[in-house]
Write an enzyme that holds these catalytic residues in place. Structure first.
Site, PDB file in Angstrom:
ATOM      1  N   ARG A 179      -6.079  -5.903   9.275  1.00 17.14           N
ATOM      2  CA  ARG A 179      -5.810  -4.838   8.310  1.00 17.14           C
ATOM      3  C   ARG A 179      -7.197  -3.753   8.290  1.00 17.14           C
ATOM      4  O   ARG A 179      -7.934  -4.025   7.343  1.00 17.14           O
ATOM      5  CB  ARG A 179      -5.572  -5.141   6.999  1.00 17.14           C
ATOM      6  CG  ARG A 179      -4.195  -6.006   6.806  1.00 17.14           C
ATOM      7  CD  ARG A 179      -3.744  -6.333   5.492  1.00 17.14           C
ATOM      8  NE  ARG A 179      -4.328  -6.995   4.935  1.00 17.14           N
ATOM      9  CZ  ARG A 179      -4.061  -7.474   3.397  1.00 17.14           C
ATOM     10  NH1 ARG A 179      -2.954  -6.950   2.793  1.00 17.14           N
ATOM     11  NH2 ARG A 179      -4.774  -8.183   2.704  1.00 17.14           N
ATOM     12  N   ARG A 182      -2.711 -15.215  -7.614  1.00 20.48           N
ATOM     13  CA  ARG A 182      -3.457 -13.963  -7.499  1.00 20.48           C
ATOM     14  C   ARG A 182      -2.452 -12.801  -7.742  1.00 20.48           C
ATOM     15  O   ARG A 182      -2.806 -11.933  -8.217  1.00 20.48           O
ATOM     16  CB  ARG A 182      -3.565 -13.824  -5.975  1.00 20.48           C
ATOM     17  CG  ARG A 182      -4.797 -14.468  -5.368  1.00 20.48           C
ATOM     18  CD  ARG A 182      -5.225 -14.029  -3.852  1.00 20.48           C
ATOM     19  NE  ARG A 182      -5.332 -12.948  -3.881  1.00 20.48           N
ATOM     20  CZ  ARG A 182      -4.739 -12.017  -2.885  1.00 20.48           C
ATOM     21  NH1 ARG A 182      -4.032 -12.451  -1.823  1.00 20.48           N
ATOM     22  NH2 ARG A 182      -5.023 -10.846  -2.661  1.00 20.48           N
ATOM     23  N   ASP A 201     -10.653   1.421   9.073  1.00 18.12           N
ATOM     24  CA  ASP A 201     -11.314   2.684   9.951  1.00 18.12           C
ATOM     25  C   ASP A 201     -10.474   3.751   9.320  1.00 18.12           C
ATOM     26  O   ASP A 201     -11.193   4.693   9.274  1.00 18.12           O
ATOM     27  CB  ASP A 201     -10.803   2.600  11.381  1.00 18.12           C
ATOM     28  CG  ASP A 201      -9.546   2.253  11.613  1.00 18.12           C
ATOM     29  OD1 ASP A 201      -8.789   1.443  11.164  1.00 18.12           O
ATOM     30  OD2 ASP A 201      -8.927   2.677  12.803  1.00 18.12           O
ATOM     31  N   CYS A 256      -5.741 -12.174   1.892  1.00 19.05           N
ATOM     32  CA  CYS A 256      -4.726 -13.080   2.344  1.00 19.05           C
ATOM     33  C   CYS A 256      -4.966 -13.009   3.935  1.00 19.05           C
ATOM     34  O   CYS A 256      -5.098 -11.688   4.580  1.00 19.05           O
ATOM     35  CB  CYS A 256      -3.225 -12.723   2.074  1.00 19.05           C
ATOM     36  SG  CYS A 256      -2.709 -12.921   0.535  1.00 19.05           S
ATOM     37  N   ARG A 294      -8.542  -8.226  -0.553  1.00 19.74           N
ATOM     38  CA  ARG A 294      -8.921  -6.853   0.070  1.00 19.74           C
ATOM     39  C   ARG A 294      -9.164  -5.907  -0.815  1.00 19.74           C
ATOM     40  O   ARG A 294      -9.513  -4.634  -0.419  1.00 19.74           O
ATOM     41  CB  ARG A 294      -7.855  -6.747   0.947  1.00 19.74           C
ATOM     42  CG  ARG A 294      -7.858  -5.658   1.840  1.00 19.74           C
ATOM     43  CD  ARG A 294      -6.799  -5.691   2.671  1.00 19.74           C
ATOM     44  NE  ARG A 294      -6.821  -4.439   3.700  1.00 19.74           N
ATOM     45  CZ  ARG A 294      -7.781  -3.840   4.644  1.00 19.74           C
ATOM     46  NH1 ARG A 294      -8.626  -4.870   4.944  1.00 19.74           N
ATOM     47  NH2 ARG A 294      -7.904  -2.837   5.022  1.00 19.74           N
ATOM     48  N   ASP A 324       6.223  -7.066   1.461  1.00 20.52           N
ATOM     49  CA  ASP A 324       5.850  -7.868   0.370  1.00 20.52           C
ATOM     50  C   ASP A 324       7.168  -8.676   0.231  1.00 20.52           C
ATOM     51  O   ASP A 324       7.122  -9.690  -0.677  1.00 20.52           O
ATOM     52  CB  ASP A 324       5.259  -7.434  -0.742  1.00 20.52           C
ATOM     53  CG  ASP A 324       3.617  -7.156  -0.516  1.00 20.52           C
ATOM     54  OD1 ASP A 324       3.142  -7.471   0.606  1.00 20.52           O
ATOM     55  OD2 ASP A 324       2.843  -6.588  -1.290  1.00 20.52           O
ATOM     56  N   LYS A 380       0.728  -5.858 -10.014  1.00 21.81           N
ATOM     57  CA  LYS A 380      -0.797  -6.209  -9.500  1.00 21.81           C
ATOM     58  C   LYS A 380      -1.304  -4.885  -8.583  1.00 21.81           C
ATOM     59  O   LYS A 380      -2.565  -4.685  -8.730  1.00 21.81           O
ATOM     60  CB  LYS A 380      -0.747  -7.601  -8.845  1.00 21.81           C
ATOM     61  CG  LYS A 380      -2.088  -8.158  -8.372  1.00 21.81           C
ATOM     62  CD  LYS A 380      -2.346  -7.861  -6.966  1.00 21.81           C
ATOM     63  CE  LYS A 380      -1.474  -8.311  -5.914  1.00 21.81           C
ATOM     64  NZ  LYS A 380      -2.056  -8.242  -4.548  1.00 21.81           N
ATOM     65  N   ASN A 381      -0.525  -4.736  -7.742  1.00 20.45           N
ATOM     66  CA  ASN A 381      -0.995  -3.581  -6.764  1.00 20.45           C
ATOM     67  C   ASN A 381      -1.223  -2.210  -7.453  1.00 20.45           C
ATOM     68  O   ASN A 381      -1.633  -1.208  -6.779  1.00 20.45           O
ATOM     69  CB  ASN A 381       0.165  -3.494  -5.618  1.00 20.45           C
ATOM     70  CG  ASN A 381      -0.102  -4.503  -4.442  1.00 20.45           C
ATOM     71  OD1 ASN A 381      -1.159  -5.394  -4.503  1.00 20.45           O
ATOM     72  ND2 ASN A 381       1.039  -5.028  -3.919  1.00 20.45           N
TER      73      ASN A 381
END
Length: 420
Positions: A123, A399, A126, A118, A94, A307, A24-25
């Protein structure tokens, strides 16, 4: 509304073979990278999870057309219809912030709502903003939106104050179409970042230092189409490894990358789990009757992944002795502990540390998933808890995990999805 119902069993032994889905990431930044070209990009081995459909809805709003067939995705953004990513589409995830760099690089302007996702602590973005400003972007924040503008981005040397996966990915994508060379220092080294770079190189980007802390990007005038296979999900793989460890199981994982799991494998072996690396894409996990307690500290890759923290806390509830789990990546990422306490776990939280006392017999209860990985930890706990466990708000689970209950059922678990 849907829930997960598990009929747990202290004597459960998960056995069999499970195929790990695409990461997923890794697929989310790959999808946003298609904003950098007018040509078609084909992505293979995509996981059919909620976050993928969420990002595709956003991409369609921006001008993308796409087609999904089984676990393959063809996507093309011939023309960017709008450089604005609205709040109603950004709030759920996100990773949507990853459209910022590509939109700015190709369109010259991007307006993106501040992201949600989440509830696992602050998080801040910047680092993304500071990096884009160093590439020449003018950025303002008003009414919950980030507006970035630049007629043309220019390469620069940028050093991240701290490791940031999303920031590294956003800056790499933006730099691909910038004038001159960009040098990024203190980059995140996660396999998902490397996978994105490999896709971009296939599209025509000039990137050196893949997988390293310093990455050099020489900007090009345009990028083209490509075909790319998404890497296996190392967090899903780790979750199944813990499931085998918890249940004295015997599980073979296929379509996996053992080399992406070095730290997780090391910790599991220390706990007593037998891990056999069968080849470059499969491994076997055999759980032990006795689980050894240990101390774990999360850190950026190649360290222990944040994670996997929640899943290992569940494992340590079944270990002999006391374990200290230290979370250094995100604050407020212990929300799952209150739910584990409902199942009978003996855990105390002190600042960034969770003190887990084992071995504790867990008993089924009604629980609530508070975030993606917390939901996975509740599933694991429910497998070994006596009686029935109900997990509410499983949209978090959906998700990032593809058919988790079906995969566990194939291994012998009594688990089902129910509608209420």
């Amino acid at each position: 509304m849907e829930k997960i119902r598990i009929f747990g069993n202290q004597n459960l032994r998960l056995k069999g073979k499970v195929r790990i889905s695409g990461a997923k990431n890794a697929v989310l930044p790959a999808i946003t990278a298609t904003l950098l070209t007018q040509e078609k990009v084909r992505l293979k081995n995509i996981p059919l999870v909620k976050d993928v459909y969420t990002i595709l809805t956003l991409m369609k709003e921006l001008g993308a057309s796409y087609n999904i067939k089984k676990n393959s995705l063809s996507i093309q953004v011939k023309k960017i219809q709008s450089p604005q990513a609205p709040y109603e589409l950004i709030q759920a995830m996100r990773a949507s912030i990853l459209v910022l760099g590509p939109l700015l690089a190709r369109f010259g302007k991007a307006t993106v709502a501040l992201p949600g996702g989440c509830a696992i602590g602050s998080r801040p973005i910047d680092l993304h903003i500071h990096g884009l400003e160093k590439l020449g972007a003018s950025i303002s924040l008003k009414h919950g939106y980030i507006t970035a503008e630049a007629k043309k981005l220019h390469g620069n040397e940028i050093e991240f104050e701290k490791k940031t996966v999303g920031g590294t990915e956003n800056l790499i994508m933006a730099a691909c179409l910038a004038l001159g060379e960009t040098v990024l220092k203190n980059c995140s080294q996660e396999p998902e970042v490397t996978s994105l770079c490999e896709l971009l190189v296939k599209m025509g980007a000039r990137i050196d230092g893949l997988g390293e802390e310093t990455i050099r990007i020489k900007g090009v005038s345009e990028l083209g189409g490509a075909t790319h296979e998404i890497i296996p999900d190392r967090i899903e793989a780790g979750t199944f490894l813990v499931a085998s460890a918890l249940t004295q199981g015997d599980i073979v994982l296929t379509r996996v990358r053992p080399d992406h799991l070095d730290t997780v494998i090391e910790k599991l072996r220390y706990s007593g789990t037998q891990i056999e690396i069968l080849n470059s894409s499969s491994l076997r996990a055999i759980g032990s009757k006795e689980i050894r307690s240990q101390d774990i500290t999360t850190s950026p890759y190649p360290g222990f992944p944040t994670d996997m923290q929640a899943q290992f806390i569940v494992l340590m509830t079944q270990a002999s002795g006391t374990s200290f789990i230290t979370e250094t990546i995100f604050d407020r990422r212990f929300s799952h502990i209150n739910e584990l306490l409902r199942l009978g776990a003996n855990i105390e939280v002190s600042g960034d540390k969770a003190i887990v006392k084992g071995k504790t017999l867990l008993s089924g209860a009604e629980t609530r998933a508070t975030d993606l990985r917390a939901s996975a930890s509740l599933v694991l706990a429910g497998l070994i808890a006596s009686g029935r466990t109900i997990i509410n708000e499983i949209e978090h689970l959906d998700r990032g995990y593809e058919r988790l209950e079906d995969k566990l059922k194939s291994l012998g678990a009594k688990i089902e999805r129910i509608k209420t």
